[in-house]
Design a protein around this motif. Structure first.
Motif, PDB file in Angstrom:
ATOM      1  N   THR B 179      16.395  22.207  34.645  1.00 19.12           N
ATOM      2  CA  THR B 179      15.499  21.090  34.380  1.00 19.12           C
ATOM      3  C   THR B 179      15.105  21.148  32.911  1.00 19.12           C
ATOM      4  N   THR B 180      14.930  20.011  32.317  1.00 24.12           N
ATOM      5  CA  THR B 180      14.577  19.994  30.905  1.00 24.12           C
ATOM      6  C   THR B 180      13.204  20.618  30.728  1.00 24.12           C
ATOM      7  N   THR B 181      13.088  21.379  29.658  1.00 22.20           N
ATOM      8  CA  THR B 181      11.812  22.044  29.423  1.00 22.20           C
ATOM      9  C   THR B 181      10.739  21.004  29.128  1.00 22.20           C
ATOM     10  N   GLU B 182       9.575  21.301  29.670  1.00 23.43           N
ATOM     11  CA  GLU B 182       8.501  20.302  29.583  1.00 23.43           C
ATOM     12  C   GLU B 182       8.064  20.086  28.139  1.00 23.43           C
ATOM     13  N   GLY B 183       8.113  21.166  27.326  1.00 19.77           N
ATOM     14  CA  GLY B 183       7.674  21.229  25.935  1.00 19.77           C
ATOM     15  C   GLY B 183       7.480  19.907  25.202  1.00 19.77           C
ATOM     16  N   VAL B 184       6.321  19.342  25.309  1.00 17.02           N
ATOM     17  CA  VAL B 184       6.031  18.137  24.550  1.00 17.02           C
ATOM     18  C   VAL B 184       5.853  18.557  23.100  1.00 17.02           C
ATOM     19  N   PRO B 185       6.632  18.008  22.185  1.00 16.94           N
ATOM     20  CA  PRO B 185       6.514  18.447  20.797  1.00 16.94           C
ATOM     21  C   PRO B 185       5.107  18.212  20.264  1.00 16.94           C
ATOM     22  N   ALA B 186       4.562  19.258  19.718  1.00  9.67           N
ATOM     23  CA  ALA B 186       3.216  19.143  19.184  1.00  9.67           C
ATOM     24  C   ALA B 186       3.263  18.359  17.875  1.00  9.67           C
ATOM     25  N   THR B 187       2.561  17.264  17.830  1.00 10.04           N
ATOM     26  CA  THR B 187       2.625  16.412  16.651  1.00 10.04           C
ATOM     27  C   THR B 187       1.563  16.784  15.640  1.00 10.04           C
ATOM     28  N   SER B 188       0.325  16.783  16.089  1.00  9.69           N
ATOM     29  CA  SER B 188      -0.749  17.051  15.139  1.00  9.69           C
ATOM     30  C   SER B 188      -1.138  18.522  15.169  1.00  9.69           C
ATOM     31  N   ALA B 189      -1.834  18.904  14.128  1.00 10.39           N
ATOM     32  CA  ALA B 189      -2.247  20.303  14.018  1.00 10.39           C
ATOM     33  C   ALA B 189      -3.207  20.678  15.141  1.00 10.39           C
ATOM     34  N   SER B 190      -4.061  19.745  15.514  1.00 12.49           N
ATOM     35  CA  SER B 190      -5.046  20.052  16.544  1.00 12.49           C
ATOM     36  C   SER B 190      -4.360  20.270  17.891  1.00 12.49           C
ATOM     37  N   ALA B 191      -3.315  19.490  18.154  1.00 12.06           N
ATOM     38  CA  ALA B 191      -2.587  19.671  19.410  1.00 12.06           C
ATOM     39  C   ALA B 191      -1.916  21.039  19.435  1.00 12.06           C
ATOM     40  N   LEU B 192      -1.380  21.419  18.278  1.00  9.19           N
ATOM     41  CA  LEU B 192      -0.731  22.722  18.169  1.00  9.19           C
ATOM     42  C   LEU B 192      -1.745  23.835  18.431  1.00  9.19           C
ATOM     43  N   LEU B 193      -2.898  23.692  17.805  1.00 12.95           N
ATOM     44  CA  LEU B 193      -3.956  24.679  17.971  1.00 12.95           C
ATOM     45  C   LEU B 193      -4.367  24.754  19.442  1.00 12.95           C
ATOM     46  N   ASP B 194      -4.462  23.579  20.044  1.00 12.40           N
ATOM     47  CA  ASP B 194      -4.830  23.489  21.450  1.00 12.40           C
ATOM     48  C   ASP B 194      -3.872  24.291  22.316  1.00 12.40           C
ATOM     49  N   ARG B 195      -2.588  24.111  22.013  1.00 14.31           N
ATOM     50  CA  ARG B 195      -1.589  24.772  22.822  1.00 14.31           C
ATOM     51  C   ARG B 195      -1.678  26.285  22.656  1.00 14.31           C
ATOM     52  N   ARG B 196      -1.894  26.748  21.394  1.00 14.80           N
ATOM     53  CA  ARG B 196      -2.042  28.173  21.144  1.00 14.80           C
ATOM     54  C   ARG B 196      -3.201  28.749  21.955  1.00 14.80           C
ATOM     55  N   VAL B 197      -4.332  28.046  21.863  1.00 16.80           N
ATOM     56  CA  VAL B 197      -5.520  28.546  22.562  1.00 16.80           C
ATOM     57  C   VAL B 197      -5.244  28.602  24.055  1.00 16.80           C
ATOM     58  N   ASN B 198      -4.580  27.569  24.561  1.00 20.99           N
ATOM     59  CA  ASN B 198      -4.268  27.558  25.986  1.00 20.99           C
ATOM     60  C   ASN B 198      -3.379  28.726  26.365  1.00 20.99           C
ATOM     61  N   GLU B 199      -2.377  28.991  25.513  1.00 18.45           N
ATOM     62  CA  GLU B 199      -1.466  30.093  25.810  1.00 18.45           C
ATOM     63  C   GLU B 199      -2.203  31.418  25.792  1.00 18.45           C
ATOM     64  N   LEU B 200      -3.159  31.508  24.859  1.00 20.38           N
ATOM     65  CA  LEU B 200      -3.895  32.762  24.696  1.00 20.38           C
ATOM     66  C   LEU B 200      -4.807  33.018  25.886  1.00 20.38           C
ATOM     67  N   LEU B 201      -5.385  31.941  26.408  1.00 23.51           N
ATOM     68  CA  LEU B 201      -6.366  32.103  27.474  1.00 23.51           C
ATOM     69  C   LEU B 201      -5.739  32.013  28.856  1.00 23.51           C
ATOM     70  N   ALA B 202      -4.465  31.676  28.910  1.00 21.21           N
ATOM     71  CA  ALA B 202      -3.831  31.504  30.210  1.00 21.21           C
ATOM     72  C   ALA B 202      -3.861  32.814  30.986  1.00 21.21           C
ATOM     73  N   PRO B 203      -3.907  32.728  32.306  1.00 22.72           N
ATOM     74  CA  PRO B 203      -3.884  33.960  33.096  1.00 22.72           C
ATOM     75  C   PRO B 203      -2.575  34.700  32.858  1.00 22.72           C
ATOM     76  N   GLU B 204      -2.627  36.005  33.081  1.00 20.43           N
ATOM     77  CA  GLU B 204      -1.480  36.857  32.759  1.00 20.43           C
ATOM     78  C   GLU B 204      -0.231  36.363  33.478  1.00 20.43           C
ATOM     79  N   LEU B 205      -0.391  35.944  34.702  1.00 25.92           N
ATOM     80  CA  LEU B 205       0.748  35.505  35.493  1.00 25.92           C
ATOM     81  C   LEU B 205       0.553  34.032  35.811  1.00 25.92           C
ATOM     82  N   ALA B 206       1.514  33.225  35.424  1.00 27.14           N
ATOM     83  CA  ALA B 206       1.408  31.805  35.735  1.00 27.14           C
ATOM     84  C   ALA B 206       1.361  31.629  37.251  1.00 27.14           C
TER      85      ALA B 206
END
Lengths: 160, 508
Positions: B179-206
């Motif tokens: 299946t195609t990877t969901e990865g919505v290309p991050a356009t703005s800097a804030s969206a990129l930052l958002d994604r980083r923070v989400n990845e950082l805070l995500a639970p250890e196991l999806a």
């Protein structure tokens, strides 16, 4: 005090010539060790220091006396699915290696063994502690055995 | 950079931030030192305060070397950047249908290949800094000492995707259209930052990575308790008692300074174990078990089925009132990344109660699932010995096994050998028969006098030694013969090196 014996075993023994090889090897090691450990006693002229080479010499003499029996105790047999190996009189050790587990088979020839036309077969598995070495095989037999084992291992190849 | 499939047989490059993450930290530090010095110098010029100490910047400034030095610095910088860029350009990898290959090096080229059906585990490590920029290190362990293929660094989601695909290739199925990877290309800097923070805070196991009933997680109280009740604490208490006695007797405090390094060492041991084990989780995925841990630097590893060569469940004396156990395994590969961080990645359950142990054992030894074997396993863990399904040492073994002769014994199930040892430090070793490399039966003069013998089951090197001493002679011979026959039988039907292919064959 009977020794351990496995049921229905038909051991193939190593060559009698290996007794000579082992004897000479032990003798050389013994002479060198005793000579090296007697240096302190010889230099310092302390009588009690002779106890170290003395006791070592006794140990080596006992080992030498037992060598023929020890060599006769080495045996192996090719069972349908594994190689069985034994050695030792006082400290008996039996090892079973399934053919599919052999990673490689080495043939080594030391200078003494080569003089009387003997080879040594060594098996390597993924476990370091397997440590199976069959000494004192006539060269032709060693090569035949190696080819046979490689063939058996290939036909029963398994993962790790 | 578009997110394409990485396991398509073509050559790919690593994450662009790789040079910075690998060697760049030192570079940044040096730059920082220079900048700090420069700042002092600039302040001095502006304020006009005389500086009588020797300062290289002042010296350079006053000797008209400024232009030359500046040029040299710029040249050096360019060279370094160029070198980093080149090494990144030259470091490529590809994954074909049956092997993974890495090329690297500018002048001295290295080329490393690993066969996919010999994969022992795939580890994704995310050091803290790499996590911040969304990169991850993928480590493919192949059997052998340090025979690992490292892909450092990849994009975080790309690493997960790549692992899935490699495991799929290795499992013996033809790669299904992904299946195609969901990865919505991050356009703005804030969206990129958002994604980083989400990845950082995500639970250890999806949450969707594994069925929740198979997940074992670390219990905070238990982790703290296990650390408090560890052997280190005992040593620490003895040390403190010893120290107070000395202080009370002599009234001197000087020697305390000598103890400081030891205290720092012990403290870092506790902190290390704590942070590593805190977000620990183990779960079952279709491609084997997944072990994850780490608080700041995270690491999670997938071990395909049949890659575990021996399992030891052990219980130190202090843990017994609480019913806690630790599980360690032997595996054919060792990872350097873990070894350096203190706790080797052979510990698969740092601490857990009996329910956790049962779950983990079901995960690591899928052959044990029937209730009879599980009951036997629990007997093996908790029984005081006697006639309980295990063949134990005879009474005359009391000379050699003072307390544990009742418990010192073995049992053979369908596809594994269980060895039980120890009455004070209880432990149970389970060796899957399909993973036995060879067996040894030993008897020395002392054992012969007692009509006893010892049996060793040889597996790949690791913390678990599957050796059982002081068995009855005849029982030992039986164990030797039965385990040898079992090893051959299990190995001939074992197909776990292509684990999905076997499932398909069975299904058709």
């Amino acid at each position: 005090m009977t020794r351990l014996e496995l049921a229905d075993s038909d051991w193939r023994r190593v060559s009698r010539k290996y007794i000579v090889v082992d004897l000479v090897g032990t003798l050389i090691a013994g002479v060198v060790t005793v000579a090296a450990t007697s240096i302190p006693a010889w230099v310092t002229q302390l009588v009690w220091l002779w106890a170290i080479p003395g006791s070592l010499a006794i140990i080596f003499i006992i080992t030498l006396c037992l060598t023929p029996r020890r060599v006769r105790s080495i045996g192996y047999q090719l069972r349908s699915d594994d190689l069985l190996f034994r050695r030792g009189l006082m400290f008996q050790r039996f090892v079973s290696v399934p053919y599919g587990r052999m990673q490689l088979v080495d043939i080594n020839r030391g200078p003494l063994a080569r003089a009387v036309g003997l080879s040594e077969l060594r098996f390597v598995t993924a476990a370091a502690s397997t440590g199976v070495t069959i000494p004192g095989l006539p060269e032709a037999e060693a090569e035949g055995l190696r080819d046979r084992l490689v063939e058996l291992a290939e036909s029963r190849r398994a993962g790790l | 950079m578009s997110e394409t499939r990485l396991a398509d047989g073509d050559w790919h490059r690593l994450h662009p931030a790789t040079p910075l993450l690998r060697g760049g930290i030192a570079f940044v530090a040096i730059l920082g030192v220079i900048l700090v010095n420069l700042r002092d110098f600039v302040i001095n010029i502006v304020v006009g305060a005389p500086n009588e100490e020797f300062d290289p910047f002042v010296w350079i400034f006053e000797h008209d070397f400024a232009g030359l030095i500046l040029l040299a610095i710029i040249a050096g910088l360019l060279l370094a950047v160029g070198g980093f860029y080149l090494s990144w350009r030259m470091h490529t990898f590809r994954i074909t249908a049956d092997q993974v290959e890495v090329r690297s090096g500018i002048l001295f080229r290295t080329n490393r290949r690993g066969r996919l059906d010999r994969i022992q585990g795939i580890n994704i490590v995310r050091p803290f800094l790499a996590r911040l920029v969304g990169a991850a290190k993928l480590e493919i362990s192949v059997a052998g000492q340090n025979a690992n293929v490292q892909l450092a660094y990849l994009g975080s989601s790309a690493a997960d995707e790549l692992r899935r695909e490699i495991l799929l290739l290795a499992s013996g199925t033809s790669p299904a259209p992904t299946t195609t990877t969901e990865g919505v290309p991050a356009t703005s800097a804030s969206a990129l930052l958002d994604r980083r923070v989400n990845e950082l805070l995500a639970p250890e196991l999806a949450p969707d990575a594994a069925p929740p009933e198979s997940v074992v997680q670390m219990h905070l109280g238990r982790l703290i308790g296990s650390l408090v009740l560890s052997g280190t604490t005992v040593v620490l208490l003895i040390g403190i008692a010893f120290g107070s006695v000395i202080i009370a007797r002599t009234g001197e405090f000087f020697f305390l300074f000598g103890v400081v390094p030891a205290i720092i060492g012990i403290g870092s041991f506790y902190i290390n174990r704590f942070t590593r084990s805190l977000r620990y989780s183990i779960a079952s995925t279709p491609d084997g078990i997944r072990v994850g841990f780490g608080l700041l630097s995270t690491s999670n590893e997938t071990l395909p089925p049949g890659r575990i060569h021996a399992v030891r469940v052990s219980q130190p004396l202090l843990w017994r009132p609480f019913g806690w156990w630790e599980i360690k395994i032997n595996r054919a590969s060792t990872s350097e990344a873990q070894g350096a961080a203190g706790q080797a990645n052979t510990t698969i359950l740092p601490v857990g109660n009996l329910a956790d142990v049962r779950k983990v054992l079901e995960l690591v030894l899928p052959g044990l699932v029937d209730s009879e074997s599980l009951a036997l396993l629990e007997t093996g863990l908790r029984s005081r010995g006697g006639d309980d399904g295990f063949t134990n040492s005879p009474r005359r073994a009391v000379v050699l096994r003072w307390f544990s002769w009742r418990r010192n014994g073995f049992a053979i199930t369908n596809d594994s050998v269980l060895l039980r040892r120890g009455a004070i430090w209880r432990e149970l070793v389970v060796v899957p028969q399909a993973r036995i490399q060879s067996l040894a039966l030993r008897q020395g003069p002392l054992l012969r006098r007692l009509r006893l013998a010892a049996v060793s089951i040889h597996t790949v090197a690791g913390p678990v030694a599957a050796t059982l001493g002081a068995l009855d002679e005849q029982a030992a011979v039986t164990l030797f013969e039965d385990a040898a026959a079992g090893a051959v039988r299990s190995a001939s039907v074992d197909t776990s090196h292509r684990w999905r292919a076997s499932g398909e064959a069975a299904a058709t």
